[in-house]
Design a protein around this motif. Structure first.
Motif, PDB file in Angstrom:
ATOM      1  N   UNK A 177       3.461   8.149  15.054  1.00 50.22           N
ATOM      2  CA  UNK A 177       3.368   6.685  15.079  1.00 50.22           C
ATOM      3  C   UNK A 177       4.781   6.132  14.925  1.00 50.22           C
ATOM      4  N   UNK A 178       5.202   5.307  15.890  1.00 46.48           N
ATOM      5  CA  UNK A 178       6.589   4.841  15.933  1.00 46.48           C
ATOM      6  C   UNK A 178       6.633   3.351  16.214  1.00 46.48           C
TER       7      UNK A 178
ATOM      8  N   UNK B 199     -10.484  16.791  10.230  1.00 42.62           N
ATOM      9  CA  UNK B 199      -9.417  16.380  11.136  1.00 42.62           C
ATOM     10  C   UNK B 199      -9.559  14.916  11.545  1.00 42.62           C
ATOM     11  N   UNK B 200      -8.448  14.377  12.050  1.00 43.47           N
ATOM     12  CA  UNK B 200      -8.368  12.962  12.364  1.00 43.47           C
ATOM     13  C   UNK B 200      -7.550  12.765  13.637  1.00 43.47           C
ATOM     14  N   UNK B 201      -7.606  11.560  14.216  1.00 42.56           N
ATOM     15  CA  UNK B 201      -6.769  11.235  15.375  1.00 42.56           C
ATOM     16  C   UNK B 201      -6.498   9.737  15.399  1.00 42.56           C
ATOM     17  N   UNK B 202      -5.437   9.357  16.107  1.00 49.05           N
ATOM     18  CA  UNK B 202      -4.943   7.970  16.093  1.00 49.05           C
ATOM     19  C   UNK B 202      -4.249   7.698  17.419  1.00 49.05           C
ATOM     20  N   UNK B 203      -4.632   6.625  18.104  1.00 49.65           N
ATOM     21  CA  UNK B 203      -3.976   6.208  19.343  1.00 49.65           C
ATOM     22  C   UNK B 203      -3.647   4.719  19.254  1.00 49.65           C
ATOM     23  N   UNK B 204      -2.487   4.325  19.787  1.00 52.15           N
ATOM     24  CA  UNK B 204      -2.050   2.930  19.641  1.00 52.15           C
ATOM     25  C   UNK B 204      -1.157   2.516  20.804  1.00 52.15           C
TER      26      UNK B 204
ATOM     27  N   UNK C 293       0.256   6.823   8.360  1.00 58.33           N
ATOM     28  CA  UNK C 293       1.424   6.702   7.484  1.00 58.33           C
ATOM     29  C   UNK C 293       1.925   8.055   6.980  1.00 58.33           C
ATOM     30  N   UNK C 294       1.786   9.078   7.826  1.00 58.05           N
ATOM     31  CA  UNK C 294       2.191  10.418   7.404  1.00 58.05           C
ATOM     32  C   UNK C 294       3.678  10.504   7.144  1.00 58.05           C
ATOM     33  N   UNK C 295       4.054  10.753   5.909  1.00 53.62           N
ATOM     34  CA  UNK C 295       5.456  10.859   5.512  1.00 53.62           C
ATOM     35  C   UNK C 295       5.990  12.227   5.941  1.00 53.62           C
ATOM     36  N   UNK C 296       7.034  12.281   6.776  1.00 58.91           N
ATOM     37  CA  UNK C 296       7.570  13.580   7.186  1.00 58.91           C
ATOM     38  C   UNK C 296       8.010  14.413   5.982  1.00 58.91           C
TER      39      UNK C 296
ATOM     40  N   UNK D 244       0.810  -1.224   0.000  1.00 65.37           N
ATOM     41  CA  UNK D 244       0.000   0.000   0.000  1.00 65.37           C
ATOM     42  C   UNK D 244       0.840   1.268   0.000  1.00 65.37           C
ATOM     43  N   UNK D 245       2.167   1.173   0.028  1.00 64.97           N
ATOM     44  CA  UNK D 245       3.033   2.348  -0.009  1.00 64.97           C
ATOM     45  C   UNK D 245       3.778   2.453  -1.320  1.00 64.97           C
ATOM     46  N   UNK D 246       4.402   3.613  -1.541  1.00 62.73           N
ATOM     47  CA  UNK D 246       5.161   3.826  -2.772  1.00 62.73           C
ATOM     48  C   UNK D 246       6.646   3.748  -2.450  1.00 62.73           C
ATOM     49  N   UNK D 247       7.230   2.574  -2.635  1.00 58.48           N
ATOM     50  CA  UNK D 247       8.652   2.392  -2.388  1.00 58.48           C
ATOM     51  C   UNK D 247       8.958   2.383  -0.904  1.00 58.48           C
ATOM     52  N   UNK D 248      10.225   2.262  -0.519  1.00 54.66           N
ATOM     53  CA  UNK D 248      10.600   2.291   0.900  1.00 54.66           C
ATOM     54  C   UNK D 248      10.149   3.593   1.560  1.00 54.66           C
ATOM     55  N   UNK D 249       9.680   3.494   2.816  1.00 52.15           N
ATOM     56  CA  UNK D 249       9.169   4.671   3.522  1.00 52.15           C
ATOM     57  C   UNK D 249      10.256   5.731   3.680  1.00 52.15           C
ATOM     58  N   UNK D 250      11.464   5.300   4.027  1.00 51.73           N
ATOM     59  CA  UNK D 250      12.606   6.205   4.011  1.00 51.73           C
ATOM     60  C   UNK D 250      12.733   7.147   5.194  1.00 51.73           C
ATOM     61  N   UNK D 251      11.861   7.030   6.196  1.00 52.51           N
ATOM     62  CA  UNK D 251      11.919   7.877   7.383  1.00 52.51           C
ATOM     63  C   UNK D 251      11.735   7.022   8.631  1.00 52.51           C
ATOM     64  N   UNK D 252      11.892   7.642   9.800  1.00 49.70           N
ATOM     65  CA  UNK D 252      11.940   6.902  11.066  1.00 49.70           C
ATOM     66  C   UNK D 252      10.653   6.973  11.870  1.00 49.70           C
ATOM     67  N   UNK D 253       9.744   7.836  11.506  1.00 46.03           N
ATOM     68  CA  UNK D 253       8.500   8.002  12.248  1.00 46.03           C
ATOM     69  C   UNK D 253       7.427   8.521  11.302  1.00 46.03           C
ATOM     70  N   UNK D 254       6.170   8.175  11.595  1.00 48.64           N
ATOM     71  CA  UNK D 254       5.049   8.724  10.829  1.00 48.64           C
ATOM     72  C   UNK D 254       4.560   9.985  11.521  1.00 48.64           C
ATOM     73  N   UNK D 255       4.451  11.055  10.764  1.00 47.01           N
ATOM     74  CA  UNK D 255       4.001  12.347  11.289  1.00 47.01           C
ATOM     75  C   UNK D 255       2.759  12.777  10.501  1.00 47.01           C
TER      76      UNK D 255
END
Length: 257
Positions: free
Chosen positions: A100-101, A234-239, A83-86, A64-75
């Motif tokens: 999300x970490x 707006x949205x929110x996410x807890x895990x 899956x927010x790409x920084x 479901x993603x486009x290539x390697x994510x390439x970052x250390x955290x989802x923002x």
């Protein structure tokens, strides 16, 4: 694959969970008006590296993603929920930010997400979203235990979200974790009690309620990763990552008081 961890591996998972929780709380304390999402990513990288842990995201390349994510955290900011790409964006007063970490330490993964509002402005809609996902997460955790069907957890989560007035998207939800980040069983954020796989001691689950204010429809951003609400709401996410025990469930990603 459903992976059941040994008692030794569960102890390692507790260490990974404490690391994830600590990093998220440190990042939250640093997120002020003007903080750039790329700085958050660099801070996460430094803390993961210093702990001798490994990022689960940098080389992550699911269907479901486009290539390697390439970052250390989802923002994920405001209308972005998963899956927010920084990227080069300075946080504004009142922004709703989800972090999300997931990291691997000692060969075991822990995964957690928090949502909070940056600055002094506190939009009521954003506060309500965050509180609903946190209540739903606690309900899911309370429902977990040995022999409990997955559907009981999904039902507990979904009941809270629906009672708060939100529609529930079932494309993405919770999941098993262990030696890798995403495993079976899938844990939908709504479901019917009494259905599905029955939990066993040694199973790790990442439970992650997330909602969008006025829609259940996602759209994928041009970056190929970030998932946003279709209406721009707006949205929110807890895990949290939990470990099923002989008599209930332990939360592995709780922050230290």
């Amino acid at each position: 694959m459903i992976e059941i961890l040994s008692p030794t591996d569960v102890l390692r998972a507790k260490g990974a969970g404490a690391l994830v929780a600590g990093i998220l709380q440190t990042l939250k304390s640093r997120c002020v008006v003007g903080t750039n999402l790329l700085d958050i990513d660099r801070w996460a990288q430094a803390m993961i590296t210093e702990a001798g842990a490994q990022s689960c995201y940098v080389d992550y390349e699911p269907s479901f993603g486009r290539g390697p994510f390439g970052h250390y955290i989802c923002t994920s900011v405001n209308d972005a929920v998963l899956h927010g790409l920084p990227y080069d964006y300075p946080l504004a007063d009142g922004d709703l930010l989800s972090l999300d970490l997931a990291v691997s330490q000692g060969g075991v993964v822990a995964d957690s997400a928090i949502s909070f509002i940056v600055g002094d402005v506190r939009p009521p809609e954003g506060v309500a979203l965050i509180e609903a996902t946190e209540r739903a997460l606690q309900a899911g955790i309370a429902a977990a235990g040995p022999g409990v069907p997955i559907g009981d957890i999904s039902h507990a989560i979904g009941s809270v979200l629906k009672a708060a007035g939100y529609s529930v998207n079932t494309e993405f939800g919770g999941h098993g974790v262990g030696s890798t980040m995403h495993q079976d069983p899938h844990v939908s954020n709504t479901g019917r009690p009494g259905r599905g796989y029955r939990l066993r001691p040694g199973l790790l689950l990442a439970l992650e309620p997330w909602v969008m204010a006025d829609t259940a429809t996602l759209v994928t951003d041009a970056d190929g990763w970030t998932l946003r609400s279709a209406t721009g709401c707006r949205t929110a996410h807890s895990e949290h990552t939990i470990a099923i025990t002989d008599d209930g469930a332990d939360v592995l990603t709780l922050p230290t008081p």
